[in-house]
Design an enzyme around this catalytic site. Structure first.
Site, PDB file in Angstrom:
ATOM      1  N   GLY A   1       9.430  41.502  10.836  1.00 34.77           N
ATOM      2  CA  GLY A   1       9.072  42.450   9.780  1.00 34.77           C
ATOM      3  C   GLY A   1       9.964  42.173   8.581  1.00 34.77           C
TER       4      GLY A   1
ATOM      5  N   GLN B   1       1.789  42.339  17.642  1.00 33.73           N
ATOM      6  CA  GLN B   1       2.676  43.372  17.072  1.00 33.73           C
ATOM      7  C   GLN B   1       2.000  44.738  17.066  1.00 33.73           C
ATOM      8  OE1 GLN B   1       2.166  40.357  15.699  1.00 33.73           O
ATOM      9  NE2 GLN B   1       3.962  39.597  14.617  1.00 33.73           N
TER      10      GLN B   1
ATOM     11  N   ASP C   1       4.661  40.754   3.300  1.00 32.92           N
ATOM     12  CA  ASP C   1       5.821  39.861   3.445  1.00 32.92           C
ATOM     13  C   ASP C   1       6.249  39.266   2.121  1.00 32.92           C
ATOM     14  OD1 ASP C   1       4.524  39.903   6.257  1.00 32.92           O
ATOM     15  OD2 ASP C   1       6.605  39.238   6.497  1.00 32.92           O
TER      16      ASP C   1
HETATM   17  O1  MRU Z   1       5.669  37.927  11.898  1.00 33.41           O
HETATM   18  P1  MRU Z   1       6.156  39.317  11.619  1.00 33.41           P
HETATM   19  O2  MRU Z   1       6.016  40.237  12.780  1.00 33.41           O
HETATM   20  O3  MRU Z   1       7.541  39.315  11.030  1.00 33.41           O
HETATM   21  O4  MRU Z   1       5.183  39.842  10.499  1.00 33.41           O
HETATM   22  C1  MRU Z   1       5.340  41.141  10.016  1.00 33.41           C
HETATM   23  C2  MRU Z   1       4.313  41.537   9.043  1.00 33.41           C
HETATM   24  O5  MRU Z   1       3.436  40.789   8.698  1.00 33.41           O
HETATM   25  C3  MRU Z   1       4.470  42.899   8.428  1.00 33.41           C
HETATM   26  O6  MRU Z   1       3.227  43.439   8.124  1.00 33.41           O
HETATM   27  C4  MRU Z   1       5.286  42.782   7.133  1.00 33.41           C
HETATM   28  O7  MRU Z   1       6.480  42.093   7.377  1.00 33.41           O
HETATM   29  C5  MRU Z   1       5.593  44.089   6.555  1.00 33.41           C
HETATM   30  S1  MRU Z   1       6.816  44.931   7.502  1.00 33.41           S
HETATM   31  C6  MRU Z   1       7.238  46.364   6.746  1.00 33.41           C
END
Ligand code: MRU
Length: 359
Positions: A57, A206, A247
């Site tokens: 995240g 997730q 992200d």
């Molecule tokens: O691969 P991840 O689990 O790190 O991806 C997370 C996401 O895509 C979330 O939607 C994003 O980081 C926003 S978190 C507040």
């Protein structure tokens, strides 16, 4: 490393803890079946924790990297300013190379570096103390920012609303409270009747593992669906709004988020459903004109061929595993930040928000 058997904090899940010079991360690879905390004091191990998704995240990655940088700084032997700066840059480069898409990682490291740049007259020892305060401030600011974002976002939602979310943009993905799930928490706190549809979010799941678990802790009504069910439910009139995190957001409002977000945005447009993105201004990257310039992480094929240790696909099959996609700004109804809501002219509004945040 320590295993913690009891874990209970409604609305207050904090996946990152720091005390007595130790960073503790809730191992998100194990949830929801096991609640395991891992302890860190070495920056290389922190880098590995980010790479291997112990913590994930965008904002959570940034906070963790800041603590990693602190640990790296503490190990630096040089006691002159120039030697310290050059060794600290190397530490930051190791941390920055862990995950390429979430810009919050570089943002947090840059904040740590600027503290050093702003204080060349200080002793190395004082700089190390300053870095500890800065890492803690990054973590604490994040929760406050998310609560402000929640307030702005909740105002966009009707009194009764069925919301689809993708991936986990909750407390687990941040210092606490969450971005997309922070908006949902704020709507619930304001007395709105909210039902959340959580996409399972293949391949890392997730949504199924993390979003469903964290919303359960808060007793927020949640319905888990497979990613390919969203279109059917939209066509049946069962979804009123979509809210996701981000992200990285380019200057024009294009948004990189978990793979599958773009598909959901197209479905939402087809069905006339508002599609909202909630993200702090630390996720906005004004140096990139549009989303085509955002680096997209490709992860290991085993995430696609396996679920846990169980192989699903035949040995030797070719696999693609891009972890993120880019949703063009034209599909986004609004971008919710801690400074307010951007709608329409993202180029001007996002730049204004970033200026207001002092970046
Ligand atoms: O691969 P991840 O689990 O790190 O991806 C997370 C996401 O895509 C979330 O939607 C994003 O980081 C926003 S978190 C507040």
């Amino acid at each position: 490393m320590s295993n913690c058997s009891s874990f209970q904090q409604a609305g207050g899940i904090r996946p990152i803890r720091y005390s007595n010079n130790v960073l503790s991360l809730l191992d998100q690879r194990k949830l929801p079946t096991e609640v395991l905390w891992l302890d860190y004091t070495d920056y290389r191990e922190v880098a590995e924790a980010i790479r291997s998704m112990v913590v994930r995240g965008a904002p959570a990655i940034g906070i963790t990297a800041a603590y990693g940088a602190l640990f790296g700084a503490r190990d630096i032997k040089a006691d002159d300013y120039a030697g310290f700066v050059s060794a600290f840059d190397e530490v930051c480069a190791v941390l920055a190379a862990t995950r390429p898409t979430a810009v919050n990682l570089c943002w947090a490291l840059e904040r740590m570096k600027s503290l050093i740049r702003a204080n060349p007259e200080q002793s190395v020892n004082n700089l190390k103390i300053g870095l500890e305060y800065e890492a803690m401030a990054i973590a604490e600011d994040d929760v406050r920012i998310n609560m402000n974002m929640g307030r702005h976002g909740a105002a966009l939602l009707p009194e009764q609303v069925r919301i689809l979310t993708h991936c986990n943009a909750g407390a687990l993905a941040t210092g606490g409270y969450g971005t997309a799930l922070g908006v949902i928490r704020a709507a619930v706190a304001a007395g709105k009747q909210v039902v959340v549809y959580a996409d399972e979010t293949r391949p890392f799941l997730q949504g199924a593992r993390l979003t469903a678990w964290e919303l359960q802790q808060d007793n927020i009504p949640t319905i888990l669906i497979c990613d390919n069910m969203a279109g059917y439910l939209m066509a049946k009139g069962e979804i009123d709004a979509v809210i996701v995190g981000a992200d990285r957001i380019a200057a024009n409002g294009d948004v990189a988020n978990k793979i599958g977000t773009y598909t959901v945005a197209i479905l939402a447009r087809e069905h006339n459903i508002p599609f909202y993105v909630a993200a702090p201004i630390s996720t906005i990257d004004l140096s990139l004109a549009d989303g085509s310039l955002i680096p997209i992480e490709e992860r290991d094929a085993s995430e696609v061929t396996h679920v846990g240790s169980q192989r699903l696909a035949p040995e030797g099959v070719a696999v693609r595993n891009p972890a993120f996609d880019v949703t063009p700004a034209r599909l986004i109804s609004a971008i919710i930040t801690e400074h307010g809501v951007a709608q329409g002219d993202y180029l001007t509004t996002l730049a204004g928000f970033v200026r207001r945040g002092g970046r």
